[in-house]
Design an enzyme around this catalytic site. Structure first.
Site, PDB file in Angstrom:
ATOM      1  N   GLU A 165      38.082  15.194  82.196  1.00 54.54           N
ATOM      2  CA  GLU A 165      38.423  13.852  81.830  1.00 54.54           C
ATOM      3  C   GLU A 165      39.403  13.860  80.547  1.00 54.54           C
ATOM      4  O   GLU A 165      39.085  13.313  79.830  1.00 54.54           O
ATOM      5  CB  GLU A 165      37.404  12.553  81.803  1.00 54.54           C
ATOM      6  CG  GLU A 165      36.534  12.561  82.868  1.00 54.54           C
ATOM      7  CD  GLU A 165      35.591  11.468  82.740  1.00 54.54           C
ATOM      8  OE1 GLU A 165      35.388  10.864  81.506  1.00 54.54           O
ATOM      9  OE2 GLU A 165      34.641  11.263  83.728  1.00 54.54           O
ATOM     10  N   GLU A 367      31.891  13.893  89.396  1.00 58.22           N
ATOM     11  CA  GLU A 367      31.144  12.806  89.171  1.00 58.22           C
ATOM     12  C   GLU A 367      31.078  11.471  89.758  1.00 58.22           C
ATOM     13  O   GLU A 367      32.224  10.942  90.269  1.00 58.22           O
ATOM     14  CB  GLU A 367      31.401  12.342  87.360  1.00 58.22           C
ATOM     15  CG  GLU A 367      30.990  13.313  86.368  1.00 58.22           C
ATOM     16  CD  GLU A 367      31.361  12.821  85.008  1.00 58.22           C
ATOM     17  OE1 GLU A 367      31.599  11.701  84.911  1.00 58.22           O
ATOM     18  OE2 GLU A 367      31.522  13.754  84.110  1.00 58.22           O
TER      19      GLU A 367
HETATM   20  O1  IFM Z   1      28.787   9.957  80.922  1.00 55.82           O
HETATM   21  C1  IFM Z   1      30.123   9.911  81.103  1.00 55.82           C
HETATM   22  C2  IFM Z   1      30.570  11.352  81.284  1.00 55.82           C
HETATM   23  O2  IFM Z   1      30.437  11.907  80.182  1.00 55.82           O
HETATM   24  C3  IFM Z   1      32.026  11.374  81.650  1.00 55.82           C
HETATM   25  N1  IFM Z   1      32.310  10.438  82.835  1.00 55.82           N
HETATM   26  C4  IFM Z   1      31.845   9.201  82.846  1.00 55.82           C
HETATM   27  C5  IFM Z   1      30.370   9.359  82.464  1.00 55.82           C
HETATM   28  C6  IFM Z   1      29.981   7.842  82.498  1.00 55.82           C
HETATM   29  O3  IFM Z   1      30.512   7.045  81.477  1.00 55.82           O
END
Ligand code: IFM
Length: 466
Positions: A165, A367
């Site tokens: 990210e 994710e």
């Molecule tokens: O916890 C975070 C993660 O570190 C990166 N993506 C989003 C998740 C939830 O906010």
């Protein structure tokens, strides 16, 4: 209708070093920008830090047992850069390397594929002191670090993910300052965007140089699913503007070797982009074994009638530059504990569009998950005598895995899914106030407590079907 996933589909869970490891002073680790940020008053909702987190640094064997019970065949974790290169002289810390070698060996023993993220936001503080991501030097240091990882871990790693990210690193770290290092400066944010892109390309080159062309390199982007509220030219233009800065600034360079010219036009009052040097775009565009996509929620956007005023409740307000024409509507429907909406169909659409645009690049959901205010109940039949019944997280999980299946039925080439997160953990500026785990962590004693969502995920993984 049941959807059967391909036999080689990868099911996994994900975590990140600073969110779970703890042990911040162990084995020669240096401070990261998150240690500094957490120590500043007012930065973290519950005044906490990653100091202890889930103590995964010591408890990884126990957590691998959890993964075995879940039946997952892959673990996405990140390496803490300040453990590997703790000082500005660039010297490699063998004790840091040894920790991850132990983890990698334990994963191999458990037949769980390691998906290693090189950077999940814990920049060594000494690099921020020298300018951080707005400085080109950080990208060069990242390449050295990537080379050291590839040399040390080699074929123990299944997939190498350069960055997690970069949107958050650039825009939350240097745009609205809600993340470390807490800077509010669009000029720095845009420089950070480019140097993160460059870091990705250099790191990919380093891995391929060390391990050969077959080494699997990926990057994880939190692509925004922006939906225009109408087909009007104005609303479509607003969506395009949001897409440009959220998605295209990374997709364009990394997958097509170019920045859309509108990005420089829209920011000409901020910066002249002369930090993009000859050859950078070729460096950034490297072969990708997979594109990692993190998806949580969608944004409904329209053309702003006037420049919006700062809304303290909007987590991303002001993070990206050149967004005056974009108005994001308040989220609707049942919101998660983060205040985010739930729109699984937007995930389907995103995956289908990406696969159409980049047909040669497999997609991996690196994710996906949701935070809820969980309550623990006694249950003598469960480990540690307790369980969390979390119907909202179960419903979210079912709906989003179904949405991914819909995308695959429509032709999207998705090769894996990683639930965020294996464990409740340190949710950055929100500290421990939000719980994303499919397994609960009791932070008072570090006990792991099963949630219904973990049990449901194990069923899906076992059936390889939804
Ligand atoms: O916890 C975070 C993660 O570190 C990166 N993506 C989003 C998740 C939830 O906010």
């Amino acid at each position: 209708m049941t959807f059967q996933f391909p036999n080689d589909f990868t099911w996994g869970t994900a975590t990140a070093a600073y969110q779970v490891e703890g042990a911040i002073e162990e084995d020669g680790r240096a401070p990261s920008i998150w240690d500094t940020f957490c120590a500043q008053p007012g930065r973290i909702a519950d005044k906490s830090s990653g100091k202890e987190a889930c103590d995964e640094y010591h408890r990884y064997p126990e957590d691998i047992e959890l993964m075995k019970k879940l039946g997952v065949r892959a673990y996405r974790f990140s390496v803490a850069w300040p453990r590997i290169v703790p000082s500005a002289d660039g010297k490699i810390n063998q004790r840091g390397i040894d920790h991850y070698l132990r983890l990698l060996d334990a994963l191999r023993e458990a037949d769980i594929k390691p998906v290693l993220t090189m950077y999940h936001w814990d920049l060594p503080q000494y690099l921020q002191d020298q300018g951080g991501w707005p400085s080109r030097e950080t990208a060069l240091r990242f390449a050295d670090y990537a080379q050291a990882l590839a040399r040390a871990f080699g074929d123990r790693v299944d997939t190498w993910t350069t960055l997690n990210e970069p949107w958050c690193t650039a825009y939350l770290g240097y745009g609205n300052g809600s993340h470390a290092p807490g800077i509010q400066d669009y000029e720095q944010a845009l420089k950070a965007v480019h140097h993160l892109n460059l870091a990705h390309g250099l790191a990919a080159q380093a891995v391929h140089h060390e391990l050969g062309d077959d080494a699997k390199v990926s990057v994880t982007l939190n692509l925004a699913a922006n939906i225009a509220v109408s087909d009007s030219a104005d609303d479509i233009a607003a969506k395009r503007r949001a897409d440009l800065f959220a998605n295209e600034v990374f997709l364009g360079p990394m997958l097509e070797g170019r920045y859309d010219p509108e990005i420089a036009e829209a920011t000409s009052d901020i910066i002249d982009w002369d930090f993009v040097r000859d050859g950078d775009m070729e460096t950034i565009r490297q072969p990708l074994a997979a594109l990692g996509v993190n998806y949580y929620s969608s944004n409904h956007v329209r053309r702003a009638a006037s420049v919006p005023e700062a809304d303290e409740d909007d987590r991303h307000f002001g993070a990206m530059p050149a967004q005056q024409m974009v108005e994001t509507l308040p989220p609707e429907g049942q919101l998660t504990a983060m205040g985010w909406n739930q729109e699984p169909a937007a995930l389907t659409q995103l995956l289908v569009e990406l696969s159409k645009r980049f047909p040669d690049t497999p997609l991996m959901i690196t994710e996906n998950g949701s935070a809820w205010d969980d309550t623990v109940e006694a249950d003598a039949s469960m480990p540690n005598g307790a369980i969390v019944h979390d119907p909202d997280r179960v419903a979210y999980l079912n709906a989003h895995i179904r949405a991914m299946a819909d995308a695959m039925e429509a032709g999207a080439n998705v090769i894996g899914y990683f639930a965020w997160s294996l464990l409740d953990n340190f949710e950055w500026a929100l500290g421990y106030t939000k719980r994303f785990g499919i397994v609960r962590v009791d932070y008072s004693n570090q006990q792991r407590i099963w949630k219904d969502s973990g049990l449901r995920y194990a069923q899906i993984v076992k059936a390889n079907a939804i």
